[in-house]
Design a protein around this motif. Structure first.
Motif, mmCIF file in Angstrom:
data_model
loop_
_atom_site.group_PDB
_atom_site.id
_atom_site.type_symbol
_atom_site.label_atom_id
_atom_site.label_comp_id
_atom_site.label_asym_id
_atom_site.label_seq_id
_atom_site.Cartn_x
_atom_site.Cartn_y
_atom_site.Cartn_z
ATOM 1 N N ILE A 87 0.982 -1.102 -0.108
ATOM 2 C CA ILE A 87 -0.152 0.105 -0.053
ATOM 3 C C ILE A 87 0.945 1.037 0.133
ATOM 4 O O ILE A 87 0.524 2.266 -0.641
ATOM 5 N N LEU A 116 -7.257 -5.672 -3.579
ATOM 6 C CA LEU A 116 -7.438 -5.115 -2.262
ATOM 7 C C LEU A 116 -6.384 -3.746 -2.213
ATOM 8 O O LEU A 116 -6.688 -2.916 -1.531
ATOM 9 N N SER A 173 -8.342 -1.076 -4.221
ATOM 10 C CA SER A 173 -9.569 -0.401 -3.459
ATOM 11 C C SER A 173 -9.272 0.217 -2.255
ATOM 12 O O SER A 173 -9.807 1.298 -1.717
ATOM 13 N N GLY A 174 -8.065 -0.226 -1.802
ATOM 14 C CA GLY A 174 -7.357 0.355 -0.444
ATOM 15 C C GLY A 174 -7.005 1.857 -0.863
ATOM 16 O O GLY A 174 -7.426 3.090 0.087
ATOM 17 N N PHE A 233 -10.146 4.021 -1.286
ATOM 18 C CA PHE A 233 -10.764 4.484 0.040
ATOM 19 C C PHE A 233 -10.024 5.547 0.655
ATOM 20 O O PHE A 233 -10.788 6.187 1.130
ATOM 21 N N LEU A 234 -8.935 5.533 0.636
ATOM 22 C CA LEU A 234 -8.086 6.567 1.133
ATOM 23 C C LEU A 234 -8.253 8.069 0.490
ATOM 24 O O LEU A 234 -7.843 8.976 0.573
ATOM 25 N N GLY A 276 -13.866 0.583 -3.567
ATOM 26 C CA GLY A 276 -13.100 1.020 -2.645
ATOM 27 C C GLY A 276 -13.457 2.695 -2.451
ATOM 28 O O GLY A 276 -13.915 3.078 -1.402
ATOM 29 N N LEU A 317 -16.675 3.191 -0.603
ATOM 30 C CA LEU A 317 -16.720 3.223 0.901
ATOM 31 C C LEU A 317 -15.690 4.402 1.483
ATOM 32 O O LEU A 317 -15.715 4.378 2.731
ATOM 33 N N GLY A 323 -18.121 -3.692 0.426
ATOM 34 C CA GLY A 323 -16.884 -4.254 0.944
ATOM 35 C C GLY A 323 -16.920 -5.889 0.883
ATOM 36 O O GLY A 323 -16.100 -6.794 0.530
ATOM 37 N N MET A 324 -18.416 -6.346 0.635
ATOM 38 C CA MET A 324 -18.812 -7.576 0.771
ATOM 39 C C MET A 324 -18.214 -8.215 -0.691
ATOM 40 O O MET A 324 -17.827 -9.247 -0.893
ATOM 41 N N ILE A 348 -15.781 -6.989 -2.586
ATOM 42 C CA ILE A 348 -14.549 -6.863 -2.677
ATOM 43 C C ILE A 348 -13.949 -8.421 -2.001
ATOM 44 O O ILE A 348 -13.229 -9.205 -2.668
ATOM 45 N N THR A 349 -14.418 -8.709 -0.773
ATOM 46 C CA THR A 349 -14.015 -9.701 0.073
ATOM 47 C C THR A 349 -14.525 -11.190 -1.140
ATOM 48 O O THR A 349 -13.712 -12.070 -1.272
ATOM 49 N N VAL A 377 -12.031 -11.232 -4.001
ATOM 50 C CA VAL A 377 -10.328 -11.618 -3.510
ATOM 51 C C VAL A 377 -10.708 -13.307 -2.892
ATOM 52 O O VAL A 377 -9.717 -13.773 -3.484
ATOM 53 N N LEU A 378 -11.518 -13.494 -2.246
ATOM 54 C CA LEU A 378 -11.521 -14.936 -1.742
ATOM 55 C C LEU A 378 -11.740 -15.855 -2.876
ATOM 56 O O LEU A 378 -10.939 -16.874 -3.184
ATOM 57 N N SER A 384 -8.285 -16.313 -4.667
ATOM 58 C CA SER A 384 -7.298 -16.930 -3.984
ATOM 59 C C SER A 384 -7.757 -18.561 -4.109
ATOM 60 O O SER A 384 -6.881 -19.249 -4.392
ATOM 61 N N SER A 444 -8.873 -12.392 3.057
ATOM 62 C CA SER A 444 -9.403 -11.955 1.816
ATOM 63 C C SER A 444 -10.191 -10.339 2.123
ATOM 64 O O SER A 444 -10.655 -9.945 1.132
ATOM 65 N N TYR A 446 -10.041 -2.129 5.886
ATOM 66 C CA TYR A 446 -11.033 -0.809 6.186
ATOM 67 C C TYR A 446 -12.577 -1.293 6.276
ATOM 68 O O TYR A 446 -13.003 -0.585 6.879
ATOM 69 N N TRP A 447 -12.908 -2.066 5.379
ATOM 70 C CA TRP A 447 -14.314 -2.560 5.356
ATOM 71 C C TRP A 447 -14.600 -3.414 6.866
ATOM 72 O O TRP A 447 -15.502 -3.166 7.423
ATOM 73 N N LEU A 474 -4.519 2.574 6.471
ATOM 74 C CA LEU A 474 -6.099 2.233 6.059
ATOM 75 C C LEU A 474 -6.844 2.584 7.424
ATOM 76 O O LEU A 474 -7.781 3.030 7.756
#
Lengths: 280, 297
Positions: A126, A211, A214-215, A218-219, A231, A234, A252-253, A255-256, A259-260, A263, B130, B134-135, B237
């Motif tokens: 990041i 990740l 979106s991070g 978000f910032l 991101g 949010l 967020g859901m 994104i998760t 990403v999941l 993986s 995952s 921040y979320w 974050l």
């Protein structure tokens, strides 16, 4: 050809990996068909109906400007997935070229390239992203560049590693002895051998890319609002949590979940394509 | 380590200098006349050649002089030091929490290899790894502060304020450490000496803790060391979510305000800690594993 179909068979037996492939496919379809699926435009405001809870009109409610969150999520998939795929693609290409050059040339070229990669790896993801965005400025394209640069060292190391392994083998020495050109050795022998780990790592890296991108957003340093990047959606998080919890939950859901899935898909691909690497 | 630090400082320095725009103009203000800007440029040493500027920056940084913040007009280091305690507390707390959770769940998963609890632990671990921090922070805030009212949501006035940020920061790393611990434990549990210990009738608890875990620690320590650096960067974050005035928030504000000396200072600070911790991790191997000590000398 036989090797590939065997891998495909192994992959199809892995239910979790197949399921995550379908989840990703679902998100890709959602992204491409966003204008068809989404009932509202991503920027369409309706100030009278803001902060609405979930209803049949607005499946996930509306945000502070009365924009439909479900629709924004659909359009956001275009940006978030688009950034992930393009940044990893650029990262793979640059990383692979650097890794191949380092492995083939050895010596000083190898040292210079790999030390530079070490420096890039010396900064956490990041932070490197922020550094690059500071120089380039924010926006979609610059976010792609930032995440791509972050991905380069991972791929350079990976390709260099597998290239060095292959270049040691007797048949490479033999083909050199019979006068094979550098490009023939690299594209005929080295690249095909590095392809499997590269595909696996790229899949895993797609999740990491989402990740980080979106991070940054978000910032407030990556994709800028009102763009519906997940991101960025949010970025007013704390206010959202108080007013419309669904608006804070949904992006967020998404994104998760993505990403999941990347993986799990990456793990599944590794188990299927490279049985020697199989985890227990 | 020295090389990595030098490289990082050069990277940060060059990047800041690649930014279009004139810091002297920024510092002097838009209404300043050209002679004032010129004076400012001389004062900042911006008229010197690049290598000389880098040398000045580096020797200044080594003496603890990171320049003056453009926005706040106070020494960069002073401001960083005032904010370090918050960031370090969260990062350390997050690392400890993530390590405890990760190692315990990883060991349990390995003990119940390919059975129900293994599956549960690994799904949890992957889910944790995952989830964007921040979320997670926002959701924890929603549940524990806004709905249940058990914990304060933002700010950092009392020790209780640290609970949610630390859990938030630990989440991702706990998942990663858990997966790492599991695979390291499985490697060790397949070794002959573990079977021998079991054959000699040792209690399973002794086998797991004394024989297996102790030998599985090396990869675990290396990942924990790496995670600490990431957690430190991750505070960027988390501090934004919980409105904590730490170094991470300072960096983001500096970027948003184009406060270049401050960006340079905070970047270098975080990167230095990251490099130092990674080196310390390497040294820790020797403490845990006597074989490495022997082979080095």
């Amino acid at each position: 050809m036989k090797k590939t179909s065997e891998g495909l068979l192994r992959f199809r037996r892995n239910k979790v990996a197949v399921a995550s492939a379908f989840v990703i496919l679902g998100f890709i379809i959602m992204a491409t068909l966003a204008p068809v699926i989404a009932p509202y435009g991503p920027l369409e405001q309706d100030l009278v109906n803001n902060y609405l809870g979930p209803s049949l009109d607005h499946l996930l409610g509306t945000d502070e400007l009365g924009r439909d969150i479900a629709s924004r999520l659909c359009y956001g998939a275009r940006i978030s997935l688009g950034i992930a795929f393009s940044s990893v693609l650029v990262g793979v290409m640059i990383g692979a070229v650097l890794g191949l050059v380092a492995a083939y040339k050895r010596g000083i070229v190898d040292s210079v390239i790999m030390r530079f990669m070490d420096v890039l790896l010396a900064l956490p993801g990041i932070l490197l992203g922020i550094t690059i965005v500071v120089v380039l400025g924010n926006g979609v394209v610059n976010t792609v560049i930032a995440v791509a640069i972050f991905s380069v060292p991972t791929f350079a190391r990976l390709v260099r590693g597998s290239a060095l392994q292959v270049l040691e083998l007797d048949y490479i020495v033999a083909s050199r002895a019979v006068g094979a050109s550098a490009s023939r050795i690299i594209f005929g022998h080295v690249v095909p051998n590095a392809l499997t780990p590269l595909v696996v790592q790229s899949t895993l890296q797609l999740g990491v890319a989402i990740l980080i991108a979106s991070g940054l957003s978000f910032l407030g340093l990556g994709v800028q609002p009102p763009n519906p990047e997940w991101g960025a959606m949010l970025s007013k998080g704390r206010e959202l949590v108080r007013s419309t919890p669904v608006a804070a939950f949904a992006p967020g859901m998404a994104i998760t979940l993505v990403v999941l899935s990347f993986s799990l898909l990456g793990d599944g691909l590794r188990d299927a394509l490279d049985p020697t690497m199989k985890r227990r | 380590m020295f090389l990595a630090l030098l490289g990082t400082s050069l990277l940060v320095f060059l990047m800041i200098h690649m930014i279009p725009g004139d810091p002297a103009l920024l510092l002097a203000g838009l209404e300043a006349g050209p002679e004032v800007v010129e004076q400012m440029r001389r004062d900042l040493g911006l008229d010197r050649p690049l290598y000389e500027q880098y040398w000045n920056f580096l020797s200044g940084a080594l003496r603890g002089d990171f320049g003056t913040s453009i926005r706040m007009r106070i020494p960069v280091l002073e401001e960083i030091m005032a904010r370090v305690p918050y960031t370090l507390t969260i990062a350390l707390g997050g690392t400890i929490l993530a390590t405890i959770f990760g190692v315990v769940t990883g060991v349990i998963a390995a003990m119940y290899h390919n059975r129900f609890w293994d599956g549960v632990m690994m799904v949890m671990a992957l889910l944790a790894a995952s989830t964007p921090s921040y979320w997670l922070g926002l959701m924890l805030m929603l549940v524990f502060s806004l709905s249940l009212g058990w914990l304060p949501s933002i700010g950092i006035r009392t020790p209780v304020h640290y609970v949610l940020p630390i859990i938030t920061l630990a989440g991702q790393s706990a998942g990663i450490i858990s997966r790492m611990t599991r695979s390291a434990m499985l490697d060790v549990l397949g070794q002959d000496y573990v079977r021998a210990a079991r054959a000699r009738g040792m209690k399973e608890r002794v086998v797991i803790v004394r024989h297996a875990l102790q030998n599985a620690l090396i990869p675990v320590i290396s990942i924990v060391g790496l995670r600490f650096g990431n957690l430190l960067a991750g505070t960027v974050l988390v501090e934004s979510v919980f409105a904590i005035p730490g170094v991470g928030r300072l960096l983001v504000d500096a970027v948003l305000w184009r406060d270049y000396p401050m960006i340079q200072g905070t970047m270098l600070f975080v990167a230095s800690v990251f490099v130092v911790v990674n080196t310390a991790t390497d040294l820790l191997y020797g403490v845990v594993d006597p074989r490495i000590r022997v082979s080095r000398s």
